[in-house]
Design an enzyme around this catalytic site. Structure first.
Site, mmCIF file in Angstrom:
data_model
loop_
_atom_site.group_PDB
_atom_site.id
_atom_site.type_symbol
_atom_site.label_atom_id
_atom_site.label_comp_id
_atom_site.label_asym_id
_atom_site.label_seq_id
_atom_site.Cartn_x
_atom_site.Cartn_y
_atom_site.Cartn_z
ATOM 1 N N ARG A 108 45.090 37.539 47.853
ATOM 2 C CA ARG A 108 46.241 37.994 47.067
ATOM 3 C C ARG A 108 47.517 37.800 47.876
ATOM 4 N NH1 ARG A 108 43.788 37.373 43.187
ATOM 5 N NH2 ARG A 108 43.229 38.829 41.536
ATOM 6 N N GLU B 200 53.897 35.874 41.679
ATOM 7 C CA GLU B 200 53.470 34.719 40.864
ATOM 8 C C GLU B 200 54.025 34.815 39.450
ATOM 9 O OE1 GLU B 200 49.199 34.511 41.144
ATOM 10 O OE2 GLU B 200 49.279 34.479 43.318
ATOM 11 N N HIS C 152 47.588 29.130 42.270
ATOM 12 C CA HIS C 152 46.494 30.084 42.011
ATOM 13 C C HIS C 152 45.357 29.428 41.208
ATOM 14 C CE1 HIS C 152 45.533 34.652 41.566
ATOM 15 N NE2 HIS C 152 44.421 33.934 41.560
HETATM 16 C C1 8YV Z 1 41.840 34.403 38.516
HETATM 17 C C2 8YV Z 1 41.409 35.717 40.647
HETATM 18 O O1 8YV Z 1 42.823 33.429 38.640
HETATM 19 O O2 8YV Z 1 39.254 36.547 40.208
HETATM 20 C C3 8YV Z 1 40.346 36.744 40.709
HETATM 21 O O3 8YV Z 1 40.603 37.799 41.314
HETATM 22 O O4 8YV Z 1 42.397 35.812 41.269
HETATM 23 C C4 8YV Z 1 41.225 34.496 39.853
HETATM 24 O O5 8YV Z 1 39.901 34.084 39.807
HETATM 25 C C5 8YV Z 1 42.497 35.554 37.906
HETATM 26 O O6 8YV Z 1 41.719 36.664 37.910
HETATM 27 C C6 8YV Z 1 42.868 35.212 36.488
HETATM 28 O O7 8YV Z 1 43.460 36.269 35.908
#
Ligand code: 8YV
Length: 317
Positions: A233, A262, A280
């Site tokens: 993150r 983001e 991302h």
């Molecule tokens: C996705 C992510 O882009 O799973 C996660 O925590 O960061 C990613 O796999 C995200 O969740 C999409 O909303």
């Protein structure tokens, strides 16, 4: 108990198309803009019992839905869901662990190699005609070989990255809240880990505890050949400190798939030649997103059929 088709689900913001289609086949689905739950008609809001979301939900959104029972988060990281409020309100929250481990680990290694060996810049050199006109792309100052990777967050994805890094011949160490029963060297604080390695792989979740934890001191400890990769993150890194460290040579380079705000990436980062930047995309293959979305739907079905979602978040006990 009624049928699933009588149950009303809200999707705030965008959702993977195949997931939305499967939800619509099973439930009554409503949609709204992310962050605008309270703007829905009261007649719609009062019957919503479940949420499926990539965008997350805040306290105001939960408060606007008096019949809400369950929040199914699309993603393993659920920092966009106000988890403290959900727990306080007795809501079930699920996420999508495991099904994305290998995809995210593949992306992490790709990003690491791109960063260390400057592959995106080398390709840009070719596409710009510089290979023909100016000659070969310069030799890279860094190599992957001989590196020691410090993994910040040795969970399911961290371990999948470790497996790959071992195959590439890297040494591995890690930092996390607890020492685990693994063969890698453990450091109980981030600065000590950074001092012992030259490559910091961030897989940590976005929590109050991890916020800005990769700070100027950690970057200093990593040193001039240091490479930071962030697949976890954006909030984990002190972004202005990173920009300064990349600009003045405190560390060598960074590969980032996630950012503090983001989809906005600071101009200062965009301008840095020693930063490799991805939008991302860690889990962003159709196959992986289909698997994550199926787990979102399975969690909702599990809850509404038998009060047993497949993958509740750890806070559910
Ligand atoms: C996705 C992510 O882009 O799973 C996660 O925590 O960061 C990613 O796999 C995200 O969740 C999409 O909303």
């Amino acid at each position: 108990m009624g049928t699933l088709k009588e149950i009303e689900i809200l999707v705030p913001g965008k959702l993977h198309a195949a997931t939305l289609a499967r939800l619509e086949a099973l439930f009554q689905v409503h949609q709204c803009r992310a962050g605008f739950v309270a703007d829905l008609d009261e007649a719609v809001r009062r019957n919503i019992r479940g949420i499926a979301t990539m965008a997350g939900i805040d306290r105001a959104g939960m408060d606007a839905l008096p019949a809400l029972e369950m929040i199914a988060n699309f993603g393993v990281g659920y920092d966009a869901v106000d988890i403290a409020s959900a727990v306080e309100k007795g809501l079930m929250v699920s996420h999508t662990p495991n099904v994305l481990n290998e995809e995210v680990a593949d992306t992490a290694m790709g990003l690491l190699i791109n960063t260390v060996r400057e592959l995106p810049a080398a390709e840009a050199h070719l596409r710009a005609g510089k290979w023909v006109n100016n000659g070969p792309y310069p030799l890279t100052g860094a190599t992957l070989q001989g590196r020691t990777m410090g993994i910040y967050g040795l969970g399911r994805i961290g371990k999948a990255i470790a497996k790959r890094a071992l195959a590439f011949g890297l040494n591995i160490a890690y930092f996390g809240r607890t020492k685990q029963n693994v063969d890698f060297d453990y450091y109980s604080d981030l600065v000590s880990l950074a001092r012992a390695v030259d490559t910091l792989m961030i897989v940590a979740p976005g929590t109050a505890e991890t916020a800005n934890s990769v700070n100027a001191e950690v970057m200093q400890a990593l040193g001039a050949d240091g490479v930071i990769i962030n697949i976890g993150r954006g909030s984990v890194i002190d972004e202005p400190a990173l920009i300064a460290a990349l600009s003045d040579g405190t560390i060598r380079a960074a590969g980032l798939d996630v950012f503090a705000d983001e989809p906005h990436v600071p101009d200062a980062l965009l301008a840095l030649p020693n930063a490799v930047l991805l939008p991302h995309v860690g889990s962003a293959s159709l196959a992986c997103r289909d698997a994550m979305g199926n787990l979102v739907v399975d969690n909702l079905v599990g809850w509404f059929e038998a009060k047993t979602p497949k993958t509740p978040v750890p806070e559910m006990g």
